[in-house]
Design a protein around this motif. Structure first.
Motif, PDB file in Angstrom:
ATOM      1  N   LEU A 117       0.862  -1.185   0.000  1.00 47.70           N
ATOM      2  CA  LEU A 117       0.000   0.000   0.000  1.00 47.70           C
ATOM      3  C   LEU A 117       0.893   1.227   0.000  1.00 47.70           C
ATOM      4  O   LEU A 117       1.932   1.256   0.685  1.00 47.70           O
ATOM      5  CB  LEU A 117      -0.920   0.028   1.228  1.00 47.70           C
ATOM      6  CG  LEU A 117      -2.004  -1.043   1.305  1.00 47.70           C
ATOM      7  CD1 LEU A 117      -2.710  -0.973   2.650  1.00 47.70           C
ATOM      8  CD2 LEU A 117      -3.017  -0.869   0.177  1.00 47.70           C
ATOM      9  N   PHE A 118       0.490   2.264  -0.733  1.00 44.27           N
ATOM     10  CA  PHE A 118       1.308   3.465  -0.851  1.00 44.27           C
ATOM     11  C   PHE A 118       0.399   4.589  -1.319  1.00 44.27           C
ATOM     12  O   PHE A 118      -0.157   4.523  -2.420  1.00 44.27           O
ATOM     13  CB  PHE A 118       2.424   3.215  -1.865  1.00 44.27           C
ATOM     14  CG  PHE A 118       3.400   4.352  -2.042  1.00 44.27           C
ATOM     15  CD1 PHE A 118       4.669   4.284  -1.486  1.00 44.27           C
ATOM     16  CD2 PHE A 118       3.068   5.474  -2.795  1.00 44.27           C
ATOM     17  CE1 PHE A 118       5.587   5.306  -1.664  1.00 44.27           C
ATOM     18  CE2 PHE A 118       3.972   6.512  -2.974  1.00 44.27           C
ATOM     19  CZ  PHE A 118       5.241   6.424  -2.408  1.00 44.27           C
ATOM     20  N   SER A 119       0.206   5.626  -0.498  1.00 47.27           N
ATOM     21  CA  SER A 119      -0.619   6.763  -0.927  1.00 47.27           C
ATOM     22  C   SER A 119      -0.363   7.956  -0.026  1.00 47.27           C
ATOM     23  O   SER A 119       0.159   7.825   1.087  1.00 47.27           O
ATOM     24  CB  SER A 119      -2.115   6.406  -0.900  1.00 47.27           C
ATOM     25  OG  SER A 119      -2.560   6.141   0.414  1.00 47.27           O
ATOM     26  N   ALA A 120      -0.733   9.132  -0.521  1.00 46.48           N
ATOM     27  CA  ALA A 120      -0.593  10.360   0.261  1.00 46.48           C
ATOM     28  C   ALA A 120      -1.565  11.394  -0.279  1.00 46.48           C
ATOM     29  O   ALA A 120      -1.920  11.373  -1.462  1.00 46.48           O
ATOM     30  CB  ALA A 120       0.842  10.876   0.182  1.00 46.48           C
ATOM     31  N   GLU A 121      -1.995  12.308   0.595  1.00 46.41           N
ATOM     32  CA  GLU A 121      -2.932  13.357   0.189  1.00 46.41           C
ATOM     33  C   GLU A 121      -2.637  14.638   0.946  1.00 46.41           C
ATOM     34  O   GLU A 121      -2.269  14.613   2.131  1.00 46.41           O
ATOM     35  CB  GLU A 121      -4.373  12.953   0.508  1.00 46.41           C
ATOM     36  CG  GLU A 121      -4.953  11.871  -0.360  1.00 46.41           C
ATOM     37  CD  GLU A 121      -6.429  11.662  -0.062  1.00 46.41           C
ATOM     38  OE1 GLU A 121      -7.155  12.669   0.051  1.00 46.41           O
ATOM     39  OE2 GLU A 121      -6.845  10.506   0.084  1.00 46.41           O
ATOM     40  N   ASN A 122      -2.825  15.767   0.267  1.00 43.08           N
ATOM     41  CA  ASN A 122      -2.905  17.050   0.946  1.00 43.08           C
ATOM     42  C   ASN A 122      -4.327  17.221   1.452  1.00 43.08           C
ATOM     43  O   ASN A 122      -5.287  16.845   0.771  1.00 43.08           O
ATOM     44  CB  ASN A 122      -2.536  18.188  -0.013  1.00 43.08           C
ATOM     45  CG  ASN A 122      -1.077  18.159  -0.395  1.00 43.08           C
ATOM     46  OD1 ASN A 122      -0.204  18.079   0.463  1.00 43.08           O
ATOM     47  ND2 ASN A 122      -0.797  18.213  -1.696  1.00 43.08           N
ATOM     48  N   LEU A 123      -4.473  17.782   2.645  1.00 44.37           N
ATOM     49  CA  LEU A 123      -5.772  17.879   3.290  1.00 44.37           C
ATOM     50  C   LEU A 123      -6.146  19.330   3.555  1.00 44.37           C
ATOM     51  O   LEU A 123      -5.276  20.182   3.764  1.00 44.37           O
ATOM     52  CB  LEU A 123      -5.759  17.113   4.622  1.00 44.37           C
ATOM     53  CG  LEU A 123      -5.410  15.626   4.536  1.00 44.37           C
ATOM     54  CD1 LEU A 123      -5.198  15.061   5.939  1.00 44.37           C
ATOM     55  CD2 LEU A 123      -6.497  14.849   3.814  1.00 44.37           C
ATOM     56  N   THR A 124      -7.445  19.597   3.575  1.00 45.87           N
ATOM     57  CA  THR A 124      -7.943  20.937   3.905  1.00 45.87           C
ATOM     58  C   THR A 124      -8.830  20.880   5.146  1.00 45.87           C
ATOM     59  O   THR A 124      -9.751  21.676   5.297  1.00 45.87           O
ATOM     60  CB  THR A 124      -8.733  21.532   2.712  1.00 45.87           C
ATOM     61  OG1 THR A 124      -9.804  20.637   2.364  1.00 45.87           O
ATOM     62  CG2 THR A 124      -7.828  21.739   1.520  1.00 45.87           C
ATOM     63  N   LEU A 125      -8.558  19.933   6.012  1.00 46.81           N
ATOM     64  CA  LEU A 125      -9.334  19.770   7.243  1.00 46.81           C
ATOM     65  C   LEU A 125      -8.849  20.736   8.321  1.00 46.81           C
ATOM     66  O   LEU A 125      -7.710  21.228   8.249  1.00 46.81           O
ATOM     67  CB  LEU A 125      -9.196  18.338   7.757  1.00 46.81           C
ATOM     68  CG  LEU A 125      -9.744  17.230   6.870  1.00 46.81           C
ATOM     69  CD1 LEU A 125      -9.308  15.872   7.394  1.00 46.81           C
ATOM     70  CD2 LEU A 125     -11.248  17.305   6.805  1.00 46.81           C
ATOM     71  N   PRO A 126      -9.669  20.988   9.350  1.00 44.29           N
ATOM     72  CA  PRO A 126      -9.183  21.773  10.488  1.00 44.29           C
ATOM     73  C   PRO A 126      -7.971  21.084  11.120  1.00 44.29           C
ATOM     74  O   PRO A 126      -7.967  19.867  11.304  1.00 44.29           O
ATOM     75  CB  PRO A 126     -10.379  21.779  11.448  1.00 44.29           C
ATOM     76  CG  PRO A 126     -11.569  21.501  10.599  1.00 44.29           C
ATOM     77  CD  PRO A 126     -11.084  20.590   9.515  1.00 44.29           C
TER      78      PRO A 126
ATOM     79  N   VAL B   1      -5.132  19.787  10.344  1.00 42.88           N
ATOM     80  CA  VAL B   1      -4.188  18.895   9.678  1.00 42.88           C
ATOM     81  C   VAL B   1      -4.042  19.252   8.196  1.00 42.88           C
ATOM     82  O   VAL B   1      -4.959  19.801   7.575  1.00 42.88           O
ATOM     83  CB  VAL B   1      -4.599  17.422   9.826  1.00 42.88           C
ATOM     84  CG1 VAL B   1      -4.591  17.024  11.292  1.00 42.88           C
ATOM     85  CG2 VAL B   1      -5.961  17.157   9.209  1.00 42.88           C
ATOM     86  N   THR B   2      -2.850  18.938   7.634  1.00 41.83           N
ATOM     87  CA  THR B   2      -2.547  19.362   6.274  1.00 41.83           C
ATOM     88  C   THR B   2      -2.162  18.223   5.327  1.00 41.83           C
ATOM     89  O   THR B   2      -2.263  18.379   4.118  1.00 41.83           O
ATOM     90  CB  THR B   2      -1.377  20.362   6.275  1.00 41.83           C
ATOM     91  OG1 THR B   2      -0.217  19.725   6.821  1.00 41.83           O
ATOM     92  CG2 THR B   2      -1.714  21.593   7.086  1.00 41.83           C
ATOM     93  N   HIS B   3      -1.701  17.083   5.860  1.00 39.99           N
ATOM     94  CA  HIS B   3      -1.182  16.061   4.965  1.00 39.99           C
ATOM     95  C   HIS B   3      -1.203  14.710   5.652  1.00 39.99           C
ATOM     96  O   HIS B   3      -1.002  14.606   6.875  1.00 39.99           O
ATOM     97  CB  HIS B   3       0.263  16.392   4.557  1.00 39.99           C
ATOM     98  CG  HIS B   3       0.822  15.470   3.527  1.00 39.99           C
ATOM     99  ND1 HIS B   3       1.635  14.391   3.846  1.00 39.99           N
ATOM    100  CD2 HIS B   3       0.685  15.435   2.171  1.00 39.99           C
ATOM    101  CE1 HIS B   3       1.970  13.754   2.740  1.00 39.99           C
ATOM    102  NE2 HIS B   3       1.412  14.354   1.712  1.00 39.99           N
ATOM    103  N   VAL B   4      -1.451  13.654   4.864  1.00 38.04           N
ATOM    104  CA  VAL B   4      -1.417  12.299   5.393  1.00 38.04           C
ATOM    105  C   VAL B   4      -0.754  11.396   4.364  1.00 38.04           C
ATOM    106  O   VAL B   4      -0.913  11.587   3.151  1.00 38.04           O
ATOM    107  CB  VAL B   4      -2.838  11.787   5.733  1.00 38.04           C
ATOM    108  CG1 VAL B   4      -3.716  11.706   4.494  1.00 38.04           C
ATOM    109  CG2 VAL B   4      -2.778  10.452   6.469  1.00 38.04           C
TER     110      VAL B   4
END
Length: 390
Positions: free
Chosen positions: A57-66, A68-71
């Motif tokens: 498994l391999f993935s990443a995302e930029n986030l726009t949540l309160p 947090v910014t990245h996972v």
């Protein structure tokens, strides 16, 4: 209850050249493995060469949540360096979010049906979050407890194609919700917070896992490791008492008079199930012995000094301690890519931070293999990064 702890800031120490290291990892290895007799005496050396496994498994995302910014996430399947045993990957990790919350979950399976167990757990997490998170807004710890128990009941459901008698999984689940971090765990997978400031109570007592063979670097300035989950080992006093009350026996494996490996849970015959943890999902043979699926839950309010959370399986914690994990992530996370596909050459400038930490753990396994002639464990990592507030 946590341990009362006065406010403390990250240690100010001189890094041991970690900032100058260009973390780069090969795709294959050559090793000299010590051959030993039953007494542990070295009798010779064997040479082996093998290719490393690619990410499962391999993935990443930029986030726009309160907050947090990245996972990012990565699972590296384990491997038998000698190629004598086919090793199925039994780790899964995932993240799921809505407009306000993000849930991180990691499962490390064991037994013949381990890969089936973790697949069911991943499916349950996704559906349970989507269908139930709104019903638990005032009680997020209950949400995590019910989620873990739902995973367990689904694994043990008759007719689902899984024999959970001696198969199961650890679990570590973290929910960032309403300006707080909520964590739940079963077994010895672990969640860790890297932060610039700790105030009030720690979620669990400070971990005593600093060992020279797991540690390479001193803490860098302004980063503190805070363990969010408690490893559930059979020899822990509270866990020990519950298992003995239910008729279980806790002991290590006897190999020609030598006690080896971790403490394990057995029935009165001393033969089964041999679990090296006191809480888990599945493992039906341990249920009557006090092995439960109710997690230990913790919480910690956000104070705007959080840098990241890392969830990892024991494929990481067996070879890297808490201090080195936060030092490594803090040093390399901003040098890593935000999104990418699995690279051919793994280094900070070509991959995501979850993959980089997993590769670091895998390299440290090579020292253990040379000494003990064992297989490399499955290695799973999730890294969630927070907004930085100066």
């Amino acid at each position: 209850m946590g341990c009362t702890n006065k406010a403390q800031r990250g240690k100010v120490v001189v890094p041991n050249n970690i900032s100058k290291i260009n973390a780069s990892y090969p795709s294959k290895a050559k090793l000299q493995i010590k051959q030993k007799d039953s007494s542990g005496k070295q009798t010779g050396i064997s040479s082996i060469a093998f290719n490393f496994t690619k990410p499962f498994l391999f993935s990443a995302e930029n986030l726009t949540l309160p907050n947090v910014t990245h996972v990012s996430r990565c699972v590296l399947p384990g491997i038998d360096p000698r190629g004598e045993n086919e090793k199925k990957c039994q780790d899964i990790c995932l993240y799921i979010y809505n407009k306000e919350d993000i849930l991180l979950a990691l499962f490390d399976g064991h037994g013949k049906e381990g890969e089936k167990v973790v697949a069911v757990c991943a499916s349950v997490v996704e559906s349970f979050f989507k269908e139930n998170i709104e019903n638990y807004r005032e009680n997020p710890e209950k949400f995590l407890e019910d989620l873990c128990n739902s995973c367990d009941s689904n694994v043990k459901t008759t007719g689902n194609g899984i024999d959970s008698t001696n198969s199961g999984s650890t679990a570590v689940v973290v929910l960032v919700h309403n300006n707080s971090i909520y964590a739940a765990s079963l077994g010895d997978s672990r969640a860790l917070l890297g932060t610039g400031l700790v105030s009030g109570e720690l979620p669990v007592p400070k971990a005593q896992n600093h060992e020279d063979n797991k540690h390479k670097y001193p803490l860098i300035q302004g980063i503190i490791p805070v363990q969010l989950t408690k490893d559930q080992k059979p020899e822990d006093p509270d866990e020990y008492a519950r298992i003995l009350k239910n008729g279980g026996i806790i002991k290590r494996i006897n190999d020609n008079g030598k006690q080896i490996g971790p403490f394990r849970v057995f029935d009165s015959s001393g033969k089964y199930p041999g679990l090296a943890m006191s809480r888990s999902i599945g493992d039906s043979s341990g249920s009557s012995l006090g092995v439960i699926s109710t997690p230990i839950c913790t919480s910690l309010p956000l104070n705007n000094k959080e840098k990241f959370i890392v969830l990892a399986s024991d494929g990481v914690w067996d070879v890297i301690d808490n201090e080195d994990v936060v030092t490594f992530i803090e040093n390399f996370r901003k040098k890593c890519l935000q999104t990418c596909s699995p690279p051919v050459q793994v280094e900070a400038s070509t991959t995501i931070i979850a993959n980089l930490l997993a590769e670091e753990a895998r390299m440290r396994w090579l020292n253990i293999i040379s000494e003990e002639d064992v297989m490399i464990d499955d290695i799973s990592v999730i890294v969630l990064q927070f907004k930085e507030n100066e």
